[in-house]
Design a protein around this motif. Structure first.
Motif, short mmCIF file in Angstrom:
data_model
loop_
_atom_site.label_atom_id
_atom_site.label_comp_id
_atom_site.label_asym_id
_atom_site.label_seq_id
_atom_site.Cartn_x
_atom_site.Cartn_y
_atom_site.Cartn_z
N MET A 1 0.44 -1.02 -0.19
CA MET A 1 0.02 0.14 -0.11
C MET A 1 0.71 1.66 0.63
SD MET A 1 -2.95 1.04 3.05
CE MET A 1 -4.06 -0.13 2.91
N THR A 2 1.10 2.17 -0.57
CA THR A 2 1.27 2.97 -1.05
C THR A 2 0.37 4.73 -0.83
OG1 THR A 2 2.72 2.32 -2.97
CG2 THR A 2 2.74 4.75 -2.38
N HIS A 3 1.52 5.21 0.72
CA HIS A 3 0.60 6.67 0.91
C HIS A 3 1.75 7.76 0.14
CE1 HIS A 3 -2.31 4.48 3.13
NE2 HIS A 3 -1.02 3.93 3.03
N ARG A 4 1.11 9.12 -0.18
CA ARG A 4 1.87 10.33 0.46
C ARG A 4 2.31 10.81 1.60
NH1 ARG A 4 2.04 13.23 -4.80
NH2 ARG A 4 2.13 10.97 -5.46
N GLY A 5 3.62 11.33 1.05
CA GLY A 5 4.52 11.36 2.72
C GLY A 5 5.32 12.31 2.81
N LYS A 6 5.96 13.28 3.15
CA LYS A 6 6.99 14.37 3.42
C LYS A 6 8.12 14.05 4.51
CE LYS A 6 5.39 18.14 2.94
NZ LYS A 6 4.61 19.97 2.39
N GLN A 24 4.31 8.93 11.64
CA GLN A 24 5.60 9.29 11.72
C GLN A 24 6.40 8.48 11.50
OE1 GLN A 24 7.33 12.00 14.35
NE2 GLN A 24 6.61 14.18 13.37
N HIS A 25 7.13 8.27 10.41
CA HIS A 25 8.18 6.71 10.65
C HIS A 25 9.62 6.98 10.42
CE1 HIS A 25 4.48 4.42 9.58
NE2 HIS A 25 4.01 5.45 8.93
N PRO A 26 10.56 6.43 11.31
CA PRO A 26 12.12 6.50 10.37
C PRO A 26 12.45 5.84 9.64
CG PRO A 26 11.14 5.17 12.81
CD PRO A 26 10.03 5.37 12.41
N PHE A 27 13.19 6.47 9.25
CA PHE A 27 13.57 5.31 7.71
C PHE A 27 15.27 5.79 7.36
CE2 PHE A 27 12.90 9.59 5.86
CZ PHE A 27 14.05 9.50 5.23
N THR A 28 15.79 4.84 6.86
CA THR A 28 17.44 5.02 6.73
C THR A 28 17.35 4.60 4.90
OG1 THR A 28 17.93 2.38 7.37
CG2 THR A 28 18.02 3.42 8.87
N LEU A 29 19.02 4.92 4.95
CA LEU A 29 19.20 4.83 3.54
C LEU A 29 19.47 3.68 3.19
CD1 LEU A 29 22.06 7.91 2.98
CD2 LEU A 29 19.68 7.66 2.22
N GLU A 30 19.03 2.56 3.28
CA GLU A 30 20.35 1.09 3.80
C GLU A 30 18.95 0.21 3.26
OE1 GLU A 30 21.19 2.87 5.97
OE2 GLU A 30 23.35 3.37 5.66
N SER A 31 17.69 0.68 4.43
CA SER A 31 16.64 0.36 4.60
C SER A 31 15.71 0.50 3.61
CB SER A 31 16.29 -0.38 6.35
OG SER A 31 17.26 -1.07 6.64
N HIS A 32 15.40 1.57 3.87
CA HIS A 32 14.71 2.37 2.80
C HIS A 32 14.51 3.36 1.71
CE1 HIS A 32 13.66 1.59 7.88
NE2 HIS A 32 12.70 0.83 7.11
N TRP A 33 15.07 3.91 1.64
CA TRP A 33 15.41 4.66 0.66
C TRP A 33 15.16 4.05 -0.50
CZ3 TRP A 33 13.43 9.12 0.34
CH2 TRP A 33 13.95 10.26 -0.65
N VAL A 44 8.73 15.63 -0.85
CA VAL A 44 7.66 14.53 -0.61
C VAL A 44 7.79 13.00 -1.46
CG1 VAL A 44 5.21 14.15 -2.21
CG2 VAL A 44 6.05 16.48 -1.46
N VAL A 45 7.25 12.23 -0.42
CA VAL A 45 7.43 11.25 -1.02
C VAL A 45 6.66 10.27 -1.35
CG1 VAL A 45 10.46 10.83 -0.04
CG2 VAL A 45 8.26 10.36 1.08
N ASP A 46 6.65 8.65 -1.79
CA ASP A 46 5.73 8.16 -2.00
C ASP A 46 6.05 6.89 -0.95
OD1 ASP A 46 3.92 8.89 -4.34
OD2 ASP A 46 4.54 8.11 -5.35
N VAL A 47 5.84 6.49 0.08
CA VAL A 47 5.39 5.75 0.78
C VAL A 47 4.91 4.17 0.95
CG1 VAL A 47 5.69 5.42 3.05
CG2 VAL A 47 5.98 7.76 2.66
N SER A 48 5.68 3.69 1.23
CA SER A 48 5.46 2.43 0.70
C SER A 48 4.75 1.66 1.79
CB SER A 48 5.57 1.11 -0.60
OG SER A 48 5.95 1.88 -1.58
N LEU A 49 3.85 0.96 2.26
CA LEU A 49 3.35 0.14 3.63
C LEU A 49 3.37 -1.21 3.92
CD1 LEU A 49 1.27 2.34 5.92
CD2 LEU A 49 3.62 2.55 5.39
N ASP A 50 3.98 -2.26 4.86
CA ASP A 50 4.09 -3.61 4.43
C ASP A 50 2.78 -4.13 5.49
OD1 ASP A 50 4.38 -3.44 7.25
OD2 ASP A 50 6.24 -3.89 6.72
#
Length: 266
Positions: A1-6, A24-33, A44-50
């Motif tokens: 599922m994809t959502h719009r985020g910032k 709010q979600h923490p993210f890292t370059l290695e795991s999420h970017w 502005v980013v597209d955020v995919s959730l599991d």
């Protein structure tokens, strides 16, 4: 599922932080970017959730896509506002009146009222608005035929007043306000009368000048020549679509205004 985020915090000093859907979600370059360009605050980013609602991937939205989305939103807002405005105008003035006024605007300002056959292969059309410029300044006839023309002067002012006449009942609560519907027709008749008087005056001046310099015989000759030239000129002139559409619209507005006036009087 994809959502719009910032993005709220970049990854320069540890995990980044983004906001999406009120969370709010923490993210890292290695795991999420999922992009070659680094994240920055405000992006502005597209955020995919599991399936469990956890953060799976983050990808920046292209500037071109953002611009397209903003343009689409602006267009939708403009359509909604335009629809509301059109509905308000229709409810206030009535669709038939608005349509008739729209026809008048097209007929007076955009379509040809007359067409002049200059030669066998060349004709020139003039709208009513251009004719008003000629009437205001007869010396500008040639420039009017060439597509230019001077200012319409007092006739242009009367044209606007006549165009607004059918709307008079909306601002004047009096039965006589309905007679404003007669103004477009009266204005057109006035313009025809003014052109007729101008042509008649020109013929009389030519006859008068001939009489002064050549006597009665010259005056008769001038009258004959003027009549012949006038007949030839009238053959070269034909009414265009603007004249007929404007006449129909002004007759409708005049009849509607007169009936409402008589109904209010009774």
């Amino acid at each position: 599922m994809t959502h719009r985020g910032k993005i709220l915090r970049d990854t320069n000093a540890g995990p980044g932080l983004l906001s999406s859907g009120g969370n709010q979600h923490p993210f890292t370059l290695e795991s999420h970017w999922k992009s070659d360009q680094p994240p920055r605050v405000g992006m502005v980013v597209d955020v995919s959730l599991d399936a469990a609602g956890g953060l799976a991937a983050v990808m920046p939205v292209a500037d071109a896509q953002l611009a397209k989305e903003q343009a689409d939103l602006a267009l939708q807002a403009a359509k909604a506002k335009g629809g509301a405005l059109a509905a308000g105008l229709t409810a206030r003035f009535g669709m038939p009146t608005l349509v008739a006024l729209g026809v008048l605007v097209v007929g007076w300002f955009f379509l040809n009222t007359i067409a002049v056959q200059v030669s066998s292969q060349y004709s020139v059309g003039m709208s009513l608005w251009k004719l008003l410029g000629v009437l205001n300044s007869p010396s500008g006839l040639m420039s009017g035929l060439g597509g230019g023309g001077g200012g319409s002067g007092i006739y242009g002012f009367l044209c606007i007043v006549a165009l607004l006449g059918p709307l008079l009942p909306q601002v004047w609560n009096d039965k006589r306000a309905h007679l404003g519907g007669l103004l477009p027709l009266a204005f057109m008749l006035l313009i025809v009368l003014m052109f007729y008087l101008g042509i008649n005056d020109g013929v009389k001046q030519a006859q008068g000048a001939a009489s002064i310099f050549g006597g009665a015989q010259a005056a008769q000759m001038a009258e004959s020549v003027s009549s012949m030239m006038l007949r030839e000129a009238m053959r070269a002139i034909s009414f265009g679509a603007g004249a007929w559409l404007s006449l129909l619209a002004s007759l409708y507005l005049a009849g509607r205004g007169l009936m409402k006036f008589l109904a209010a009087k009774a």
